[in-house]
Motif scaffolding. Structure first.
Motif, PDB file in Angstrom:
ATOM      1  N   CYS A   1     -65.536 -14.362  73.044  1.00  0.00           N
ATOM      2  CA  CYS A   1     -66.154 -15.684  73.084  1.00  0.00           C
ATOM      3  C   CYS A   1     -65.123 -16.729  73.529  1.00  0.00           C
ATOM      4  O   CYS A   1     -64.014 -16.773  72.998  1.00  0.00           O
ATOM      5  CB  CYS A   1     -66.702 -16.051  71.715  1.00  0.00           C
TER       6      CYS A   1
ATOM      7  N   PRO B   1     -72.483 -14.981  74.059  1.00  0.00           N
ATOM      8  CA  PRO B   1     -72.764 -13.541  74.040  1.00  0.00           C
ATOM      9  C   PRO B   1     -74.175 -13.197  73.598  1.00  0.00           C
ATOM     10  O   PRO B   1     -74.655 -12.097  73.873  1.00  0.00           O
ATOM     11  CB  PRO B   1     -71.727 -12.994  73.050  1.00  0.00           C
ATOM     12  N   ASP B   2     -74.865 -14.137  72.943  1.00  0.00           N
ATOM     13  CA  ASP B   2     -76.232 -13.865  72.493  1.00  0.00           C
ATOM     14  C   ASP B   2     -77.284 -14.466  73.418  1.00  0.00           C
ATOM     15  O   ASP B   2     -78.480 -14.445  73.103  1.00  0.00           O
ATOM     16  CB  ASP B   2     -76.436 -14.386  71.071  1.00  0.00           C
TER      17      ASP B   2
ATOM     18  N   ARG C   1     -62.754  -5.851  79.051  1.00  0.00           N
ATOM     19  CA  ARG C   1     -63.387  -6.913  78.276  1.00  0.00           C
ATOM     20  C   ARG C   1     -64.074  -7.915  79.193  1.00  0.00           C
ATOM     21  O   ARG C   1     -63.820  -7.959  80.394  1.00  0.00           O
ATOM     22  CB  ARG C   1     -62.373  -7.627  77.391  1.00  0.00           C
TER      23      ARG C   1
ATOM     24  N   ARG D   1     -79.734  -9.407  75.557  1.00  0.00           N
ATOM     25  CA  ARG D   1     -78.645 -10.346  75.364  1.00  0.00           C
ATOM     26  C   ARG D   1     -77.444  -9.922  76.229  1.00  0.00           C
ATOM     27  O   ARG D   1     -77.365  -8.769  76.666  1.00  0.00           O
ATOM     28  CB  ARG D   1     -78.228 -10.368  73.900  1.00  0.00           C
ATOM     29  N   VAL D   2     -76.540 -10.850  76.461  1.00  0.00           N
ATOM     30  CA  VAL D   2     -75.317 -10.512  77.193  1.00  0.00           C
ATOM     31  C   VAL D   2     -74.636  -9.329  76.530  1.00  0.00           C
ATOM     32  O   VAL D   2     -74.225  -8.366  77.192  1.00  0.00           O
ATOM     33  CB  VAL D   2     -74.375 -11.726  77.264  1.00  0.00           C
ATOM     34  N   ARG D   3     -74.515  -9.344  75.205  1.00  0.00           N
ATOM     35  CA  ARG D   3     -73.839  -8.252  74.507  1.00  0.00           C
ATOM     36  C   ARG D   3     -74.611  -6.940  74.664  1.00  0.00           C
ATOM     37  O   ARG D   3     -74.008  -5.869  74.691  1.00  0.00           O
ATOM     38  CB  ARG D   3     -73.611  -8.598  73.039  1.00  0.00           C
TER      39      ARG D   3
ATOM     40  N   TRP E   1     -68.507  -9.762  86.144  1.00  0.00           N
ATOM     41  CA  TRP E   1     -67.692  -9.205  85.050  1.00  0.00           C
ATOM     42  C   TRP E   1     -66.858  -8.011  85.497  1.00  0.00           C
ATOM     43  O   TRP E   1     -66.011  -7.531  84.733  1.00  0.00           O
ATOM     44  CB  TRP E   1     -68.587  -8.728  83.910  1.00  0.00           C
TER      45      TRP E   1
ATOM     46  N   TYR F   1     -65.448 -12.173  79.198  1.00  0.00           N
ATOM     47  CA  TYR F   1     -65.298 -13.469  78.548  1.00  0.00           C
ATOM     48  C   TYR F   1     -66.584 -14.276  78.767  1.00  0.00           C
ATOM     49  O   TYR F   1     -67.026 -14.451  79.905  1.00  0.00           O
ATOM     50  CB  TYR F   1     -64.112 -14.216  79.156  1.00  0.00           C
ATOM     51  N   THR F   2     -67.182 -14.763  77.694  1.00  0.00           N
ATOM     52  CA  THR F   2     -68.418 -15.518  77.804  1.00  0.00           C
ATOM     53  C   THR F   2     -68.517 -16.546  76.694  1.00  0.00           C
ATOM     54  O   THR F   2     -68.012 -16.339  75.588  1.00  0.00           O
ATOM     55  CB  THR F   2     -69.638 -14.578  77.753  1.00  0.00           C
TER      56      THR F   2
ATOM     57  N   CYS G   1     -66.140  -8.068  74.066  1.00  0.00           N
ATOM     58  CA  CYS G   1     -66.875  -9.291  74.405  1.00  0.00           C
ATOM     59  C   CYS G   1     -66.160 -10.453  73.736  1.00  0.00           C
ATOM     60  O   CYS G   1     -66.212 -10.592  72.510  1.00  0.00           O
ATOM     61  CB  CYS G   1     -68.319  -9.183  73.925  1.00  0.00           C
TER      62      CYS G   1
ATOM     63  N   VAL H   1     -66.406  -7.520  69.117  1.00  0.00           N
ATOM     64  CA  VAL H   1     -66.663  -8.865  69.594  1.00  0.00           C
ATOM     65  C   VAL H   1     -65.703  -9.808  68.889  1.00  0.00           C
ATOM     66  O   VAL H   1     -65.620  -9.808  67.661  1.00  0.00           O
ATOM     67  CB  VAL H   1     -68.112  -9.283  69.307  1.00  0.00           C
TER      68      VAL H   1
END
Length: 304
Positions: A219, A160-161, A154, A199-201, A145, A156-157, A217, A303
């Motif tokens: 999506c 995110p959860d 920012r 979590r990713v976030r 990242w 990109y994923t 973040c 997000v």
């Protein structure tokens, strides 16, 4: 003292393993890719060789006169020959950085799991004293990242959860160094995680807090997520990218385990993710922020 070979000596974990062993006075041989070996550790280690740990010919030279080795998993097609070369050179002990996917991956083709299963089987078949270190999620995966955080603020994923249990690479290096030095770890396969499920976030929040600026973040669709994974890790196959995405999706609802095996093996708790971020903070900061030590005030992360 035994001479120890450290492969991948120019990489993050290899550097940490070499540093720890050097501090204990062990004679080392460091193996790095030909383009990275020139000048590598020359001020601290005279025994540096250029080579590829997937190549049995190179490895025969690297293993010569070595008693133990820290290894990454060679390519499946090379594993048997590489470890046969080590045995022919009278190497006694192999400590290998494997993967938790060896035991966690579901049935079906999985290039990451198969590479490590084949390597582990080759080590056992060759009759070495062995220790396998099987990290679940390495905190250093977050470095994929770094560029978008530096340049765009920012990430990109697709998930995110998704929940992770990130482990500091120096904790893996500590366990590897202990396994190379002590007979206590012979025959063990350690499942290693960090101390927290995030979590990713949550990871992005921690990076943002330490960086001092907000991180968005964003999506994205699954196809774009796989493309970005392959771009971030040259050489990754589409199938491997798909399996990583599958695991990310699964981990949205299935909480990964937190293991106590690192504590059992080393007597110390694994380091929290925030410590890893502090150790790598410059990777996420722009050149201006790094040079003048400033960052913008932290804003609430949005997000999309």
């Amino acid at each position: 003292m035994s001479r120890i070979l450290v492969t991948g000596a120019s990489g993050r974990i290899g550097r940490h393993v070499a540093r720890r062993l050097r501090a204990q006075g062990h004679p080392l041989r460091l193996l790095a890719r030909p383009e990275e070996a020139e000048g590598l550790f020359r001020s601290e280690c005279d025994d540096v060789v250029a080579g590829d740990f997937n190549d049995p010919h190179w490895m025969s030279q690297a293993f010569d006169g070595v008693d133990a080795a820290f290894m990454y998993a060679p390519a499946p097609s090379a594993s048997a020959a590489v470890f046969a070369a080590a045995r022919a050179c009278s190497v006694q002990r192999i400590v290998m950085l494997s993967s938790a996917s060896v035991v966690k991956a579901p049935p079906g083709p999985n290039p990451i799991a198969e590479r490590h299963r084949i390597a582990e089987a080759a080590v056992k078949a060759a009759g070495f004293e062995f220790t396998f270190i099987r990290p679940d999620t390495m905190a250093s995966n977050c470095l994929q990242w770094a560029r978008s955080i530096r340049e765009e603020g920012r990430v990109y994923t697709a998930c995110p959860d998704s929940m992770r249990n990130p482990v500091h690479e120096d904790d893996l290096a500590l366990l590897a160094a202990l396994a190379l030095e002590s007979n206590v770890h012979i025959g063990r396969a350690y499942f290693v995680t960090g101390p927290q499920v995030l979590r990713v976030r949550d990871q992005l929040d921690i990076i943002a807090e330490q960086r001092g600026t907000a991180i968005g973040c964003i999506c994205i669709e699954e196809e774009e997520a796989m493309t970005r994974s392959m771009q971030a890790q040259p050489g990754m196959s589409r199938l491997a990218a798909q399996r990583l995405l599958d695991y990310l999706k699964k981990s949205v609802t299935v909480r990964p385990d937190v293991s106590d095996e690192f504590l059992e093996a080393t007597g110390r708790a694994p380091r929290p993710f925030v410590e890893w971020v502090r150790d790598h903070l410059n990777a996420f900061r722009s050149s201006t922020e790094v040079s003048d030590g400033t960052a913008s005030p932290l804003m609430k992360r949005g997000v999309s």
